[in-house]
Design a protein around this motif. Structure first.
Motif, PDB file in Angstrom:
ATOM      1  N   MET A   1       0.852  -1.196   0.000  1.00 34.71           N
ATOM      2  CA  MET A   1       0.000   0.000   0.000  1.00 34.71           C
ATOM      3  C   MET A   1       0.887   1.245   0.000  1.00 34.71           C
ATOM      4  N   SER A   2       0.596   2.132  -0.941  1.00 33.19           N
ATOM      5  CA  SER A   2       1.453   3.319  -1.064  1.00 33.19           C
ATOM      6  C   SER A   2       1.241   4.254   0.116  1.00 33.19           C
ATOM      7  N   GLU A   3       2.338   4.924   0.452  1.00 37.04           N
ATOM      8  CA  GLU A   3       2.293   5.834   1.586  1.00 37.04           C
ATOM      9  C   GLU A   3       1.489   7.081   1.221  1.00 37.04           C
ATOM     10  N   GLN A   4       0.637   7.507   2.118  1.00 37.84           N
ATOM     11  CA  GLN A   4      -0.186   8.684   1.836  1.00 37.84           C
ATOM     12  C   GLN A   4       0.664   9.949   1.882  1.00 37.84           C
ATOM     13  N   VAL A   5       0.428  10.812   0.910  1.00 41.81           N
ATOM     14  CA  VAL A   5       1.144  12.082   0.851  1.00 41.81           C
ATOM     15  C   VAL A   5       0.364  13.116   1.656  1.00 41.81           C
ATOM     16  N   LYS A   6       1.049  13.712   2.598  1.00 41.10           N
ATOM     17  CA  LYS A   6       0.379  14.719   3.413  1.00 41.10           C
ATOM     18  C   LYS A   6       0.103  15.963   2.584  1.00 41.10           C
ATOM     19  N   PRO A   7      -1.068  16.536   2.743  1.00 41.84           N
ATOM     20  CA  PRO A   7      -1.372  17.760   1.989  1.00 41.84           C
ATOM     21  C   PRO A   7      -0.409  18.883   2.374  1.00 41.84           C
ATOM     22  N   ARG A   8       0.013  19.631   1.373  1.00 42.55           N
ATOM     23  CA  ARG A   8       0.952  20.721   1.602  1.00 42.55           C
ATOM     24  C   ARG A   8       0.259  21.859   2.349  1.00 42.55           C
ATOM     25  N   ARG A   9       0.915  22.330   3.403  1.00 39.39           N
ATOM     26  CA  ARG A   9       0.322  23.419   4.175  1.00 39.39           C
ATOM     27  C   ARG A   9       0.347  24.709   3.368  1.00 39.39           C
ATOM     28  N   ARG A  10      -0.774  25.355   3.321  1.00 37.94           N
ATOM     29  CA  ARG A  10      -0.865  26.606   2.580  1.00 37.94           C
ATOM     30  C   ARG A  10      -0.232  27.730   3.399  1.00 37.94           C
ATOM     31  N   SER A  11       0.501  28.575   2.706  1.00 45.94           N
ATOM     32  CA  SER A  11       1.143  29.706   3.380  1.00 45.94           C
ATOM     33  C   SER A  11       0.096  30.664   3.918  1.00 45.94           C
ATOM     34  N   THR A  12       0.355  31.197   5.087  1.00 48.90           N
ATOM     35  CA  THR A  12      -0.550  32.205   5.636  1.00 48.90           C
ATOM     36  C   THR A  12      -0.313  33.519   4.906  1.00 48.90           C
ATOM     37  N   LYS A  13      -1.237  34.438   5.074  1.00 52.45           N
ATOM     38  CA  LYS A  13      -1.089  35.757   4.445  1.00 52.45           C
ATOM     39  C   LYS A  13       0.164  36.467   4.963  1.00 52.45           C
ATOM     40  N   ALA A  14       0.460  36.270   6.243  1.00 56.58           N
ATOM     41  CA  ALA A  14       1.648  36.903   6.818  1.00 56.58           C
ATOM     42  C   ALA A  14       2.916  36.346   6.183  1.00 56.58           C
ATOM     43  N   GLU A  15       2.925  35.027   5.958  1.00 57.13           N
ATOM     44  CA  GLU A  15       4.097  34.399   5.320  1.00 57.13           C
ATOM     45  C   GLU A  15       4.231  34.845   3.872  1.00 57.13           C
ATOM     46  N   GLN A  16       3.117  34.943   3.169  1.00 54.37           N
ATOM     47  CA  GLN A  16       3.141  35.406   1.786  1.00 54.37           C
ATOM     48  C   GLN A  16       3.648  36.845   1.705  1.00 54.37           C
ATOM     49  N   ARG A  17       3.205  37.656   2.647  1.00 52.94           N
ATOM     50  CA  ARG A  17       3.656  39.052   2.668  1.00 52.94           C
ATOM     51  C   ARG A  17       5.150  39.121   2.946  1.00 52.94           C
ATOM     52  N   ALA A  18       5.632  38.305   3.889  1.00 54.31           N
ATOM     53  CA  ALA A  18       7.059  38.294   4.231  1.00 54.31           C
ATOM     54  C   ALA A  18       7.894  37.850   3.036  1.00 54.31           C
ATOM     55  N   GLU A  19       7.413  36.842   2.311  1.00 52.72           N
ATOM     56  CA  GLU A  19       8.131  36.365   1.128  1.00 52.72           C
ATOM     57  C   GLU A  19       8.175  37.445   0.048  1.00 52.72           C
ATOM     58  N   MET A  20       7.064  38.137  -0.124  1.00 51.58           N
ATOM     59  CA  MET A  20       7.016  39.205  -1.116  1.00 51.58           C
ATOM     60  C   MET A  20       7.958  40.344  -0.732  1.00 51.58           C
ATOM     61  N   MET A  21       7.994  40.691   0.536  1.00 52.38           N
ATOM     62  CA  MET A  21       8.882  41.757   1.002  1.00 52.38           C
ATOM     63  C   MET A  21      10.340  41.395   0.744  1.00 52.38           C
ATOM     64  N   GLU A  22      10.712  40.144   1.031  1.00 51.49           N
ATOM     65  CA  GLU A  22      12.087  39.705   0.790  1.00 51.49           C
ATOM     66  C   GLU A  22      12.432  39.775  -0.686  1.00 51.49           C
ATOM     67  N   GLN A  23      11.489  39.384  -1.532  1.00 54.32           N
ATOM     68  CA  GLN A  23      11.731  39.427  -2.970  1.00 54.32           C
ATOM     69  C   GLN A  23      11.905  40.861  -3.441  1.00 54.32           C
ATOM     70  N   ILE A  24      11.061  41.750  -2.933  1.00 55.45           N
ATOM     71  CA  ILE A  24      11.168  43.162  -3.298  1.00 55.45           C
ATOM     72  C   ILE A  24      12.516  43.725  -2.856  1.00 55.45           C
ATOM     73  N   LEU A  25      12.905  43.426  -1.621  1.00 55.52           N
ATOM     74  CA  LEU A  25      14.172  43.948  -1.103  1.00 55.52           C
ATOM     75  C   LEU A  25      15.357  43.370  -1.884  1.00 55.52           C
ATOM     76  N   ASP A  26      15.303  42.101  -2.239  1.00 55.84           N
ATOM     77  CA  ASP A  26      16.384  41.494  -3.018  1.00 55.84           C
ATOM     78  C   ASP A  26      16.540  42.165  -4.377  1.00 55.84           C
TER      79      ASP A  26
END
Length: 229
Positions: A1-26
């Motif tokens: 029996m194949s191992e179940q793949v855990k659903p990927r956790r969706r990024s929170t809005k705060a995490e998305q904002r932080a990632e966008m800020m880092e990209q902008i600053l870079d």
């Protein structure tokens, strides 16, 4: 029996904002390091990030605010690291530092970031050289972010050279920081002058030489002053 793949956790809005800020600053850091404050627009940054320029206006009131945020991000890192290195060196020597030891703590800790930190830190190095050589507003940024760690170094140098006039200590630091900032600018001039023997982006070669070279200068100036007195 194949191992179940855990659903990927969706990024929170705060995490998305932080990632966008880092990209902008870079991306802003890259552009500012190449073209300076006045050679870049918010639209230029937005184009590299792949967003509409109004998003940058939302995060930052204007271009100078963005520039200041770019500069502050890594300034905090290098200042904190150097302050820690100077404190640890002072403690390890029992409050009896040498000129060369203090300079190694100050310079090597910074140069390690440019050696190991990838293109982002190299871009920041060039940006820092620009800021330091812009008297209209750059001096204020340098004062704000680097005065405490510079004065910590000065304090150690005074301990190491107790009989030297304070002005010689400050002039010595002036020469040290001038050489460091020219190195960070990576103009390519030494590459041409040396016929390729030396490379302006070879921070490891600089690290192997700069503290010893500058310490000898400090000691020679102080020796001459003692002879004159």
């Amino acid at each position: 029996m194949s191992e179940q793949v855990k659903p990927r956790r969706r990024s929170t809005k705060a995490e998305q904002r932080a990632e966008m800020m880092e990209q902008i600053l870079d991306e802003a850091e890259y552009l500012f390091s190449k073209h300076g404050l006045y050679g870049v627009t918010l639209k230029d940054v937005a184009k590299r990030v792949g967003v509409h320029h109004t998003l940058l206006n939302y995060y930052f009131e204007d271009k100078k605010k963005l520039f200041d945020a770019v500069f502050a991000r890594r300034a905090e890192v290098t200042s904190t690291r150097r302050m820690k290195a100077l404190d640890e060196y002072d403690a390890a020597t029992g409050g009896k530092p040498t000129v060369e030891g203090a300079l190694h703590a100050f310079l090597d800790t910074d140069l390690d970031l440019y050696i190991k930190g990838g293109d982002g830190w190299k871009n920041y190095a060039a940006l820092g050289a620009q800021v330091a050589n812009t008297p209209e507003w750059g001096a204020e940024l340098m004062d704000q972010h680097f005065d405490p760690v510079v004065l910590r170094l000065i304090g150690l140098l005074k301990k190491a050279l107790p009989d030297s006039p304070e002005e010689d200590i400050f002039w010595g630091y002036h020469f040290v920081t001038g050489a460091l900032l020219l190195t960070l600018a990576r103009t390519g001039r030494i590459d041409k002058l040396s016929g390729g023997l030396c490379k302006s982006d070879d921070f490891a070669a600089v690290k192997a030489r700069m503290a010893s070279f500058m310490a000898a200068g400090f000691l020679e100036v102080c020796r001459q002053r003692r002879q004159e007195s």
